[in-house]
Design a protein around this motif. Structure first.
Motif, PDB file in Angstrom:
ATOM      1  N   HIS A 124       0.808  -1.225   0.000  1.00  0.00           N
ATOM      2  CA  HIS A 124       0.000   0.000   0.000  1.00  0.00           C
ATOM      3  C   HIS A 124       0.841   1.274   0.000  1.00  0.00           C
ATOM      4  O   HIS A 124       0.316   2.377   0.153  1.00  0.00           O
ATOM      5  CB  HIS A 124      -0.997  -0.042   1.162  1.00  0.00           C
ATOM      6  CG  HIS A 124      -1.936  -1.209   1.011  1.00  0.00           C
ATOM      7  ND1 HIS A 124      -2.873  -1.265   0.010  1.00  0.00           N
ATOM      8  CD2 HIS A 124      -2.001  -2.383   1.670  1.00  0.00           C
ATOM      9  CE1 HIS A 124      -3.509  -2.439   0.068  1.00  0.00           C
ATOM     10  NE2 HIS A 124      -2.996  -3.127   1.079  1.00  0.00           N
ATOM     11  N   ARG A 125       2.129   1.108  -0.233  1.00  0.00           N
ATOM     12  CA  ARG A 125       2.992   2.298  -0.349  1.00  0.00           C
ATOM     13  C   ARG A 125       2.977   2.835  -1.775  1.00  0.00           C
ATOM     14  O   ARG A 125       2.783   2.091  -2.728  1.00  0.00           O
ATOM     15  CB  ARG A 125       4.436   1.945   0.002  1.00  0.00           C
ATOM     16  CG  ARG A 125       4.618   1.650   1.470  1.00  0.00           C
ATOM     17  CD  ARG A 125       6.083   1.788   1.785  1.00  0.00           C
ATOM     18  NE  ARG A 125       6.373   1.279   3.111  1.00  0.00           N
ATOM     19  CZ  ARG A 125       7.541   1.440   3.693  1.00  0.00           C
ATOM     20  NH1 ARG A 125       8.539   2.075   3.073  1.00  0.00           N
ATOM     21  NH2 ARG A 125       7.753   0.965   4.902  1.00  0.00           N
ATOM     22  N   TYR A 126       3.257   4.127  -1.879  1.00  0.00           N
ATOM     23  CA  TYR A 126       3.426   4.753  -3.188  1.00  0.00           C
ATOM     24  C   TYR A 126       4.892   4.621  -3.615  1.00  0.00           C
ATOM     25  O   TYR A 126       5.770   4.489  -2.744  1.00  0.00           O
ATOM     26  CB  TYR A 126       3.001   6.228  -3.124  1.00  0.00           C
ATOM     27  CG  TYR A 126       1.502   6.355  -2.972  1.00  0.00           C
ATOM     28  CD1 TYR A 126       0.675   6.357  -4.108  1.00  0.00           C
ATOM     29  CD2 TYR A 126       0.907   6.390  -1.713  1.00  0.00           C
ATOM     30  CE1 TYR A 126      -0.699   6.411  -3.986  1.00  0.00           C
ATOM     31  CE2 TYR A 126      -0.476   6.439  -1.575  1.00  0.00           C
ATOM     32  CZ  TYR A 126      -1.277   6.448  -2.710  1.00  0.00           C
ATOM     33  OH  TYR A 126      -2.637   6.479  -2.595  1.00  0.00           O
ATOM     34  N   GLN A 184       7.654   6.190  -1.706  1.00  0.00           N
ATOM     35  CA  GLN A 184       7.908   5.664  -0.365  1.00  0.00           C
ATOM     36  C   GLN A 184       8.690   4.356  -0.403  1.00  0.00           C
ATOM     37  O   GLN A 184       8.825   3.675   0.617  1.00  0.00           O
ATOM     38  CB  GLN A 184       6.580   5.435   0.362  1.00  0.00           C
ATOM     39  CG  GLN A 184       5.786   6.712   0.546  1.00  0.00           C
ATOM     40  CD  GLN A 184       4.385   6.438   1.037  1.00  0.00           C
ATOM     41  OE1 GLN A 184       3.699   5.553   0.532  1.00  0.00           O
ATOM     42  NE2 GLN A 184       3.949   7.195   2.037  1.00  0.00           N
ATOM     43  N   LEU A 185       9.179   4.014  -1.586  1.00  0.00           N
ATOM     44  CA  LEU A 185       9.943   2.776  -1.742  1.00  0.00           C
ATOM     45  C   LEU A 185      11.346   3.097  -2.241  1.00  0.00           C
ATOM     46  O   LEU A 185      11.552   4.097  -2.934  1.00  0.00           O
ATOM     47  CB  LEU A 185       9.254   1.871  -2.770  1.00  0.00           C
ATOM     48  CG  LEU A 185       7.846   1.384  -2.424  1.00  0.00           C
ATOM     49  CD1 LEU A 185       7.187   0.763  -3.645  1.00  0.00           C
ATOM     50  CD2 LEU A 185       7.873   0.399  -1.265  1.00  0.00           C
ATOM     51  N   SER A 186      12.283   2.228  -1.922  1.00  0.00           N
ATOM     52  CA  SER A 186      13.641   2.411  -2.431  1.00  0.00           C
ATOM     53  C   SER A 186      13.672   2.070  -3.923  1.00  0.00           C
ATOM     54  O   SER A 186      12.719   1.495  -4.464  1.00  0.00           O
ATOM     55  CB  SER A 186      14.602   1.489  -1.688  1.00  0.00           C
ATOM     56  OG  SER A 186      14.423   0.154  -2.121  1.00  0.00           O
ATOM     57  N   GLY A 187      14.778   2.414  -4.572  1.00  0.00           N
ATOM     58  CA  GLY A 187      14.915   2.118  -6.006  1.00  0.00           C
ATOM     59  C   GLY A 187      14.766   0.626  -6.306  1.00  0.00           C
ATOM     60  O   GLY A 187      14.087   0.234  -7.246  1.00  0.00           O
ATOM     61  N   GLY A 188      15.393  -0.186  -5.467  1.00  0.00           N
ATOM     62  CA  GLY A 188      15.325  -1.636  -5.661  1.00  0.00           C
ATOM     63  C   GLY A 188      13.906  -2.158  -5.498  1.00  0.00           C
ATOM     64  O   GLY A 188      13.456  -3.033  -6.236  1.00  0.00           O
ATOM     65  N   GLU A 189      13.194  -1.589  -4.534  1.00  0.00           N
ATOM     66  CA  GLU A 189      11.806  -2.004  -4.310  1.00  0.00           C
ATOM     67  C   GLU A 189      10.916  -1.581  -5.471  1.00  0.00           C
ATOM     68  O   GLU A 189      10.023  -2.328  -5.890  1.00  0.00           O
ATOM     69  CB  GLU A 189      11.294  -1.421  -2.988  1.00  0.00           C
ATOM     70  CG  GLU A 189      11.933  -2.097  -1.787  1.00  0.00           C
ATOM     71  CD  GLU A 189      11.677  -1.380  -0.484  1.00  0.00           C
ATOM     72  OE1 GLU A 189      11.856  -2.008   0.567  1.00  0.00           O
ATOM     73  OE2 GLU A 189      11.309  -0.180  -0.503  1.00  0.00           O
ATOM     74  N   GLN A 190      11.153  -0.389  -5.992  1.00  0.00           N
ATOM     75  CA  GLN A 190      10.366   0.068  -7.148  1.00  0.00           C
ATOM     76  C   GLN A 190      10.570  -0.880  -8.324  1.00  0.00           C
ATOM     77  O   GLN A 190       9.633  -1.206  -9.050  1.00  0.00           O
ATOM     78  CB  GLN A 190      10.769   1.483  -7.541  1.00  0.00           C
ATOM     79  CG  GLN A 190      10.353   2.527  -6.519  1.00  0.00           C
ATOM     80  CD  GLN A 190      10.767   3.934  -6.932  1.00  0.00           C
ATOM     81  OE1 GLN A 190      10.797   4.268  -8.104  1.00  0.00           O
ATOM     82  NE2 GLN A 190      11.093   4.757  -5.955  1.00  0.00           N
TER      83      GLN A 190
HETATM   84  P1  ADP Z   1      17.302  -1.311  -1.692  1.00  0.00           P
HETATM   85  O1  ADP Z   1      18.678  -1.888  -1.535  1.00  0.00           O
HETATM   86  O2  ADP Z   1      16.218  -2.363  -1.783  1.00  0.00           O
HETATM   87  O3  ADP Z   1      17.204  -0.312  -2.806  1.00  0.00           O
HETATM   88  P2  ADP Z   1      17.595   0.712   0.435  1.00  0.00           P
HETATM   89  O4  ADP Z   1      18.811   0.270   1.184  1.00  0.00           O
HETATM   90  O5  ADP Z   1      17.673   1.859  -0.494  1.00  0.00           O
HETATM   91  O6  ADP Z   1      16.943  -0.581  -0.296  1.00  0.00           O
HETATM   92  O7  ADP Z   1      16.424   0.995   1.449  1.00  0.00           O
HETATM   93  C1  ADP Z   1      16.252   0.193   2.637  1.00  0.00           C
HETATM   94  C2  ADP Z   1      14.820   0.378   3.197  1.00  0.00           C
HETATM   95  O8  ADP Z   1      14.505   1.760   3.388  1.00  0.00           O
HETATM   96  C3  ADP Z   1      13.804  -0.159   2.217  1.00  0.00           C
HETATM   97  O9  ADP Z   1      13.201  -1.313   2.773  1.00  0.00           O
HETATM   98  C4  ADP Z   1      12.777   0.933   2.018  1.00  0.00           C
HETATM   99  O10 ADP Z   1      11.496   0.510   2.405  1.00  0.00           O
HETATM  100  C5  ADP Z   1      13.220   2.069   2.882  1.00  0.00           C
HETATM  101  N1  ADP Z   1      13.284   3.252   2.009  1.00  0.00           N
HETATM  102  C6  ADP Z   1      14.250   3.548   1.105  1.00  0.00           C
HETATM  103  N2  ADP Z   1      13.999   4.709   0.486  1.00  0.00           N
HETATM  104  C7  ADP Z   1      12.838   5.151   0.997  1.00  0.00           C
HETATM  105  C8  ADP Z   1      12.031   6.311   0.778  1.00  0.00           C
HETATM  106  N3  ADP Z   1      12.347   7.251  -0.104  1.00  0.00           N
HETATM  107  N4  ADP Z   1      10.879   6.432   1.495  1.00  0.00           N
HETATM  108  C9  ADP Z   1      10.533   5.493   2.408  1.00  0.00           C
HETATM  109  N5  ADP Z   1      11.257   4.378   2.660  1.00  0.00           N
HETATM  110  C10 ADP Z   1      12.387   4.216   1.974  1.00  0.00           C
END
Ligand code: ADP
Ligand code: ADP
Length: 227
Positions: free
Chosen positions: A138-140, A143-149
């Motif tokens: 449910h995050r936008y 609100q996710l990291s690049g890897g998560e996106q």
């Molecule tokens: P990844 O290696 O998957 O790209 P990061 O080390 O950048 O992950 O991020 C670690 C955690 O911090 C992630 O689980 C993510 O949910 C959270 N996170 C990273 N960037 C953001 C952001 N801009 N807003 C909210 N949460 C974030």
């Protein structure tokens, strides 16, 4: 009949008085059920070839077929419809929609196909869970990291259960655990559901699973290995 085919494909990009011949006469056939990698140095034309096979762009010369349909002769709208039906895309430039949550993004292709909400959300959630993102559904995107996106983009491609997946460096930017999980998920879809995969990669984890590697250099296919 191959499920993907490029015949004598040339692609010239023109802009700002500069011409780049990205593909210089590529012939490639991919049969249904293949799990095939495109390799080659940066700038060799891998992304361009994937874009043409997906019908995102058309060649300057030559022919492109997708599941027997000549794609390069279709209108942009008809190419988009065909893609929606048959192809899952994992491309850097094919971004998530910022106004939709991860779940809504992952369900987007199914929604465009007219699948009802309950079904598409269940499939999207399953795909997100398989990529370790169930608790972030449910995050936008912001609100996710690049890897998560990137994992959401993969979930969107896989949730729609496409016949073909075209992917440009799908495991780039993923940590080793997530990258490995994605490789396993792709391999399972290939083996259990017969989904055809063609992807560019430099990733040894992914290359360990392929049976065919096609090498591009300077816009040409210069070699091929089969394991
Ligand atoms: P990844 O290696 O998957 O790209 P990061 O080390 O950048 O992950 O991020 C670690 C955690 O911090 C992630 O689980 C993510 O949910 C959270 N996170 C990273 N960037 C953001 C952001 N801009 N807003 C909210 N949460 C974030
Ligand atoms: P790869 O994916 O192997 O790195 P690309 O297909 O991205 O290779 O690029 C092949 C060549 O085409 C490169 O010289 C690149 O600079 C050029 N190119 C790619 N896309 C464009 C574009 N939209 N406009 C102009 N040149 C491009």
């Amino acid at each position: 009949m191959p499920i993907l085919e490029a015949k004598g494909v040339r692609k010239v990009y023109r802009g700002d008085g500069v011409e780049t011949e990205a593909l210089r006469g590529v012939d490639l056939k991919v049969e249904a059920g293949e799990f095939t990698a495109l390799v080659g140095p940066s700038g060799s034309g891998k992304s361009t070839l994937l874009h043409l096979l997906a019908g995102l762009d058309v060649p300057t010369e030559g022919e492109v077929f997708l599941d027997g349909v000549r794609v390069d002769r279709l209108s942009r709208a008809a190419r988009a419809r065909l893609r929606l039906e048959k192809v899952g895309l994992v491309f850097q430039a094919y971004n998530l929609l910022p106004v939709l949550t991860a779940l809504e993004n992952a369900a987007f292709v199914l929604e465009a196909r007219g699948v009802e909400r309950r079904v598409r959300e269940a499939k999207a959630l399953e795909a997100l869970a398989a990529l370790g993102l169930k608790d972030k559904a449910h995050r936008y995107p912001r609100q996710l990291s690049g890897g998560e996106q990137q994992r959401v983009a993969v979930a969107r491609a896989l949730a729609a259960e496409p016949l073909i997946v075209l992917a440009d460096e799908p495991t780039a930017n993923l940590d080793s655990r997530t990258g490995l999980a994605l490789v396993e998920r792709m391999k399972a879809l290939n083996e259990e559901r017969g989904v055809t995969f063609l992807f560019s990669t430099h990733d040894p984890r992914l290359l360990a699973h392929v049976r065919r590697v096609v090498r591009l250099e300077d816009g040409r296919v210069v070699g091929e290995e089969r394991a």
